[in-house]
Design an enzyme around this catalytic site. Structure first.
Site, PDB file in Angstrom:
ATOM      1  N   LYS A  20       0.853  -1.196  -0.051  1.00 58.00           N
ATOM      2  CA  LYS A  20      -0.006  -0.127   0.104  1.00 58.00           C
ATOM      3  C   LYS A  20       1.056   1.136   0.112  1.00 58.00           C
ATOM      4  CE  LYS A  20      -3.762  -2.422   2.367  1.00 58.00           C
ATOM      5  NZ  LYS A  20      -4.385  -3.234   3.589  1.00 58.00           N
ATOM      6  N   GLY A  58     -12.560  -5.108   4.674  1.00 56.30           N
ATOM      7  CA  GLY A  58     -14.173  -5.769   4.986  1.00 56.30           C
ATOM      8  C   GLY A  58     -14.837  -5.664   3.624  1.00 56.30           C
TER       9      GLY A  58
HETATM   10  N1  HSE Z   1      -5.471  -7.573   5.168  1.00 59.16           N
HETATM   11  C1  HSE Z   1      -5.603  -6.361   5.261  1.00 59.16           C
HETATM   12  C2  HSE Z   1      -5.578  -5.625   6.584  1.00 59.16           C
HETATM   13  C3  HSE Z   1      -6.818  -5.653   4.538  1.00 59.16           C
HETATM   14  O1  HSE Z   1      -5.591  -6.462   7.578  1.00 59.16           O
HETATM   15  O2  HSE Z   1      -5.669  -4.405   6.607  1.00 59.16           O
HETATM   16  C4  HSE Z   1      -6.752  -5.712   3.011  1.00 59.16           C
HETATM   17  O3  HSE Z   1      -5.727  -4.849   2.428  1.00 59.16           O
END
Ligand code: HSE
Length: 459
Positions: free
Chosen positions: A234, A331
């Site tokens: 990200k 989610g």
């Molecule tokens: N697995 C990620 C989290 C969510 O726990 O934030 C999806 O990007």
């Protein structure tokens, strides 16, 4: 169904700016945009449900009729909470990509392959694409953005970072006139949930992870989340958008939360800090610092009070100043919110014949390089486990001093039965290279009985 307001060329049809694909996907009939969904898992079913149940609402709000026309998944037998007519379901992704009536392909299968092939093919067939696939964009984004630009088609990806928080739109549009100096935050809900449980309930890392899995926050295999990799994917996307710098995943320093102990969390509290897994991008002149690691944050900071599975991103930029974005970073429904928003945005783009895919391709020549982790300067929390005897603290302090590390405060609690005592320090700003060199010497001292812990500090 409500009638559509007039738009486009007399409200009947619109031909997009470069009709060179010679297929129907560049033409909208009756203000209707057809959507093909590839990936009908948790998020996919949320998107399908939202599109079907809100078709009328979206038409009223946008003047465009968003019609889900085909849904593809390898598994069509599992039960979902949305009823898709049999004729709209297929196991064949090519059928969706090659359908001349489809304008937008939504890719929600995740991973690099075959997602990349699907996205590239869809773009070359003249489709616009929406994806939530952060790994794909972090690892292969340049190929994909270039393909979108060459195909004169859009690639939108709001759901790839921080789920329902519209952070990509905020950076690309809301703050487009700014020069960014910092973008950092909590980008992984799973890790934040675990650290919050350890902090408030005193749970061990193992117990907190198990609880997160039982509640559906953590995956069965949580490695990507707890090792900090998800946050780094990200961060690569945010760095590209905010700083115009394409960052290789291998250029991002990444440390996860597996080694965080209740002891360090407790000490953080006593010293007025909380421990958060932060993804950090900061600009220093023409260098960009990109790192993901557990971080001591002063407890009075807004970011410090972000608990549970929530995400938050702090931004500092020259016109807008400081901003904090907070919300659900994962989610089914929050992620669907972001995907639907992308679909509608592309609808507007098609309607006005404008393509902006090229704006993602980095052009900012101001950032020349990614700063090496060795050159990062930060404050540190350090925790040494030492035998309680004369001269040990002096030895540690001496080694730190020899490496230009200045101690800001020291705490040593009473002797324990084992005669091994924790010595806890906060340092002033120091260079990572110096800290690592000092640490490796300190760890070799005979009085040091466990690997020392350091946690970087943000102020
Ligand atoms: N697995 C990620 C989290 C969510 O726990 O934030 C999806 O990007």
């Amino acid at each position: 169904m409500a009638s559509a307001p007039e738009w486009g060329s007399g409200g009947r049809w619109f031909e997009s700016s470069r009709p060179d694909h010679n297929i129907k996907s560049s033409i909208i009939m009756d203000n209707k945009i057809n959507i093909g969904l590839i990936g009908f898992g948790t998020i996919g079913s949320g998107v399908a449900k939202s599109l079907m149940e809100r078709r009328d609402m979206l038409l009223k709000r946008s003047g465009i009729d968003f019609n889900l026309s085909l849904v593809c998944d390898k598994d069509l037998s599992s039960k979902r909470d949305v009823n898709i007519p049999k004729g709209m379901l297929t196991k064949d992704a090519d059928r969706v990509i090659n359908d001349p009536n489809i304008h937008i392909i939504v890719e929600l299968i995740g991973g690099i392959h075959p997602a990349k092939e699907i996205v590239m093919k869809a773009l070359s067939k003249g489709k616009h694409v929406v994806t939530a696939n952060k790994l794909l964009l972090a690892a292969e984004g340049m190929d994909i953005f270039q393909k979108a630009m060459d195909s004169n088609r859009e690639i939108y990806f709001e759901a790839s970072v921080a789920g329902g928080i519209p952070i990509i739109k905020a950076i690309r549009e809301g703050m487009v006139g700014n020069r960014f100096s910092s973008v950092f935050g909590i980008l992984n809900g799973t890790s934040n949930y675990i650290l919050s449980s350890m902090s408030t309930g005193g749970a061990s890392f193992k117990a907190a992870l198990k609880e997160a899995q039982l509640k559906g926050f953590a995956e069965k295999d949580p490695s990507l989340d707890i090792k900090g990799l998800d946050s780094s994917h990200k961060l690569a996307i945010l760095s590209l958008l905010a700083f115009g710098k394409r960052v290789d995943l291998s250029d991002i320093y990444v440390e996860g939360i597996e080694d965080i102990s209740n002891f360090d969390i407790q000490y953080a509290k006593e010293l007025g800090y909380v421990i958060k897994l932060l993804a950090i991008a900061k600009r220093y002149g023409n260098e960009l610092e990109v790192r993901v690691h557990p971080t001591f944050l002063p407890s009075e900071y807004l970011l410090s009070s972000v608990s549970g599975a929530y995400n938050a991103i702090f931004i500092e930029a020259d016109l807008v100043g400081k901003q904090l974005f907070y919300g659900q970073g994962a989610g089914k429904l929050p992620t669907s919110s972001a995907v639907v928003s992308d679909i509608v945005d592309i609808g507007y783009k098609i309607a006005c014949g404008k393509n902006s895919a090229e704006s993602v391709i980095p052009r900012d020549t101001e950032i020349k390089k990614v700063r090496k982790m060795d050159d990062v300067v930060t404050r540190y929390y350090a925790h040494f486990s030492a035998i309680d005897k004369p001269g040990v603290l002096a030895n540690i302090a001496d080694l730190l001093g020899r490496h230009n590390i200045s101690i800001a405060s020291v705490v040593q609690k009473e002797r324990s039965k084992s005669h091994i005592v924790p010595i806890v320090m906060l340092t002033h700003e120091a260079k990572e290279k110096d800290m690592q060199a000092a640490l490796s010497k300190i760890n070799k001292l005979p009085a040091i009985k466990k690997k020392s812990v350091i946690i970087r500090l943000e102020k």
